[in-house]
Write a protein that holds these residues in place. Structure first.
Motif, PDB file in Angstrom:
ATOM      1  N   TYR A 187       6.510   6.504   5.687  1.00  0.00           N
ATOM      2  CA  TYR A 187       5.750   6.070   6.854  1.00  0.00           C
ATOM      3  C   TYR A 187       6.520   6.363   8.131  1.00  0.00           C
ATOM      4  CZ  TYR A 187       3.478   2.931  10.174  1.00  0.00           C
ATOM      5  OH  TYR A 187       2.848   2.412  11.263  1.00  0.00           O
ATOM      6  N   GLU A 188       5.864   7.012   9.076  1.00  0.00           N
ATOM      7  CA  GLU A 188       6.450   7.255  10.395  1.00  0.00           C
ATOM      8  C   GLU A 188       5.629   6.460  11.406  1.00  0.00           C
ATOM      9  OE1 GLU A 188       6.475  10.749  13.499  1.00  0.00           O
ATOM     10  OE2 GLU A 188       7.552  11.308  11.676  1.00  0.00           O
ATOM     11  N   ALA A 189       6.212   5.358  11.851  1.00  0.00           N
ATOM     12  CA  ALA A 189       5.507   4.438  12.743  1.00  0.00           C
ATOM     13  C   ALA A 189       5.228   5.065  14.107  1.00  0.00           C
ATOM     14  CB  ALA A 189       6.318   3.160  12.907  1.00  0.00           C
ATOM     15  N   LYS A 190       6.131   5.919  14.570  1.00  0.00           N
ATOM     16  CA  LYS A 190       5.997   6.525  15.900  1.00  0.00           C
ATOM     17  C   LYS A 190       4.670   7.261  16.064  1.00  0.00           C
ATOM     18  CE  LYS A 190       8.110  10.168  18.622  1.00  0.00           C
ATOM     19  NZ  LYS A 190       9.138  11.204  18.607  1.00  0.00           N
ATOM     20  N   ASN A 191       4.288   8.049  15.057  1.00  0.00           N
ATOM     21  CA  ASN A 191       3.062   8.849  15.132  1.00  0.00           C
ATOM     22  C   ASN A 191       1.939   8.304  14.255  1.00  0.00           C
ATOM     23  OD1 ASN A 191       4.191  10.723  16.903  1.00  0.00           O
ATOM     24  ND2 ASN A 191       5.075  11.888  15.227  1.00  0.00           N
ATOM     25  N   HIS A 192       2.157   7.174  13.611  1.00  0.00           N
ATOM     26  CA  HIS A 192       1.177   6.587  12.690  1.00  0.00           C
ATOM     27  C   HIS A 192       0.736   7.613  11.648  1.00  0.00           C
ATOM     28  CE1 HIS A 192       1.011   3.003  15.100  1.00  0.00           C
ATOM     29  NE2 HIS A 192       0.727   3.729  16.167  1.00  0.00           N
ATOM     30  N   GLU A 193       1.731   8.111  10.894  1.00  0.00           N
ATOM     31  CA  GLU A 193       1.475   9.127   9.880  1.00  0.00           C
ATOM     32  C   GLU A 193       2.239   8.807   8.603  1.00  0.00           C
ATOM     33  OE1 GLU A 193       0.861  13.202  12.405  1.00  0.00           O
ATOM     34  OE2 GLU A 193       2.920  12.543  12.086  1.00  0.00           O
ATOM     35  N   LEU A 194       1.726   9.323   7.498  1.00  0.00           N
ATOM     36  CA  LEU A 194       2.435   9.289   6.229  1.00  0.00           C
ATOM     37  C   LEU A 194       2.932  10.707   5.966  1.00  0.00           C
ATOM     38  CD1 LEU A 194       0.011   7.082   4.144  1.00  0.00           C
ATOM     39  CD2 LEU A 194       2.204   6.416   5.137  1.00  0.00           C
ATOM     40  N   ILE A 195       4.219  10.830   5.728  1.00  0.00           N
ATOM     41  CA  ILE A 195       4.872  12.136   5.627  1.00  0.00           C
ATOM     42  C   ILE A 195       5.170  12.485   4.172  1.00  0.00           C
ATOM     43  CG2 ILE A 195       6.901  13.488   6.323  1.00  0.00           C
ATOM     44  CD1 ILE A 195       5.132  12.594   8.686  1.00  0.00           C
ATOM     45  N   LEU A 198       0.837  -1.200   0.000  1.00  0.00           N
ATOM     46  CA  LEU A 198       0.000   0.000   0.000  1.00  0.00           C
ATOM     47  C   LEU A 198       0.871   1.248   0.000  1.00  0.00           C
ATOM     48  CD1 LEU A 198      -2.789   1.290   0.108  1.00  0.00           C
ATOM     49  CD2 LEU A 198      -2.715   1.063   2.588  1.00  0.00           C
ATOM     50  N   LEU A 199       1.908   1.232   0.788  1.00  0.00           N
ATOM     51  CA  LEU A 199       2.815   2.380   0.854  1.00  0.00           C
ATOM     52  C   LEU A 199       3.476   2.643  -0.501  1.00  0.00           C
ATOM     53  CD1 LEU A 199       4.028   4.564   2.608  1.00  0.00           C
ATOM     54  CD2 LEU A 199       5.776   2.943   3.334  1.00  0.00           C
ATOM     55  N   ASP A 200       3.740   1.587  -1.261  1.00  0.00           N
ATOM     56  CA  ASP A 200       4.363   1.736  -2.578  1.00  0.00           C
ATOM     57  C   ASP A 200       3.462   2.452  -3.585  1.00  0.00           C
ATOM     58  OD1 ASP A 200       6.697   0.530  -1.756  1.00  0.00           O
ATOM     59  OD2 ASP A 200       6.160  -1.448  -2.547  1.00  0.00           O
ATOM     60  N   ILE A 201       2.143   2.355  -3.418  1.00  0.00           N
ATOM     61  CA  ILE A 201       1.253   2.970  -4.405  1.00  0.00           C
ATOM     62  C   ILE A 201       0.663   4.310  -3.948  1.00  0.00           C
ATOM     63  CG2 ILE A 201       0.657   0.784  -5.487  1.00  0.00           C
ATOM     64  CD1 ILE A 201      -2.026   0.910  -4.003  1.00  0.00           C
ATOM     65  N   LEU A 202       0.712   4.589  -2.641  1.00  0.00           N
ATOM     66  CA  LEU A 202       0.170   5.858  -2.149  1.00  0.00           C
ATOM     67  C   LEU A 202       1.116   7.014  -2.462  1.00  0.00           C
ATOM     68  CD1 LEU A 202      -1.294   4.969   1.357  1.00  0.00           C
ATOM     69  CD2 LEU A 202      -2.540   5.555  -0.717  1.00  0.00           C
ATOM     70  N   VAL A 203       0.541   8.133  -2.862  1.00  0.00           N
ATOM     71  CA  VAL A 203       1.307   9.363  -3.100  1.00  0.00           C
ATOM     72  C   VAL A 203       0.565  10.516  -2.442  1.00  0.00           C
ATOM     73  CG1 VAL A 203       2.341   8.578  -5.267  1.00  0.00           C
ATOM     74  CG2 VAL A 203       0.178   9.820  -5.308  1.00  0.00           C
ATOM     75  N   CYS A 204       1.254  11.596  -2.271  1.00  0.00           N
ATOM     76  CA  CYS A 204       0.640  12.792  -1.712  1.00  0.00           C
ATOM     77  C   CYS A 204      -0.461  13.284  -2.661  1.00  0.00           C
ATOM     78  CB  CYS A 204       1.701  13.875  -1.526  1.00  0.00           C
ATOM     79  SG  CYS A 204       1.024  15.453  -0.970  1.00  0.00           S
ATOM     80  N   PRO A 205      -1.669  13.515  -2.156  1.00  0.00           N
ATOM     81  CA  PRO A 205      -2.745  13.980  -3.032  1.00  0.00           C
ATOM     82  C   PRO A 205      -2.533  15.402  -3.553  1.00  0.00           C
ATOM     83  CG  PRO A 205      -3.491  13.900  -0.761  1.00  0.00           C
ATOM     84  CD  PRO A 205      -2.120  13.301  -0.788  1.00  0.00           C
ATOM     85  N   LEU A 206      -1.654  16.141  -2.918  1.00  0.00           N
ATOM     86  CA  LEU A 206      -1.410  17.525  -3.322  1.00  0.00           C
ATOM     87  C   LEU A 206      -0.353  17.620  -4.429  1.00  0.00           C
ATOM     88  CD1 LEU A 206      -2.344  20.383  -2.572  1.00  0.00           C
ATOM     89  CD2 LEU A 206      -0.516  20.444  -0.891  1.00  0.00           C
TER      90      LEU A 206
END
Length: 61
Positions: free
Chosen positions: A20-28, A5-13
């Protein structure tokens, strides 16, 4: 976070790759300095829901 999933996701902007930042459960997105939250294992890819990052946060990741 599922690697496939991470390989296909891109910033919508800006359409750049996300980190992926596991500490805060965020995509940067370093280009736009935005952090997209992951809630219940589902990435929330809405710009309005993203958190702005400081320069220190962007470069520390």
């Amino acid at each position: 976070m599922d690697k496939r999933l991470l390989d296909i996701l891109v910033c919508p902007l800006c359409k750049s790759a996300l980190h992926y930042e596991a500490k805060n459960h965020e995509l940067i997105c370093k280009a736009d300095r935005l952090a997209y939250p992951i809630r219940d294992d589902i990435p929330v890819m809405l710009v309005d829901e993203a958190r702005s990052l400081s320069a220190d946060e962007v470069f520390s990741n």
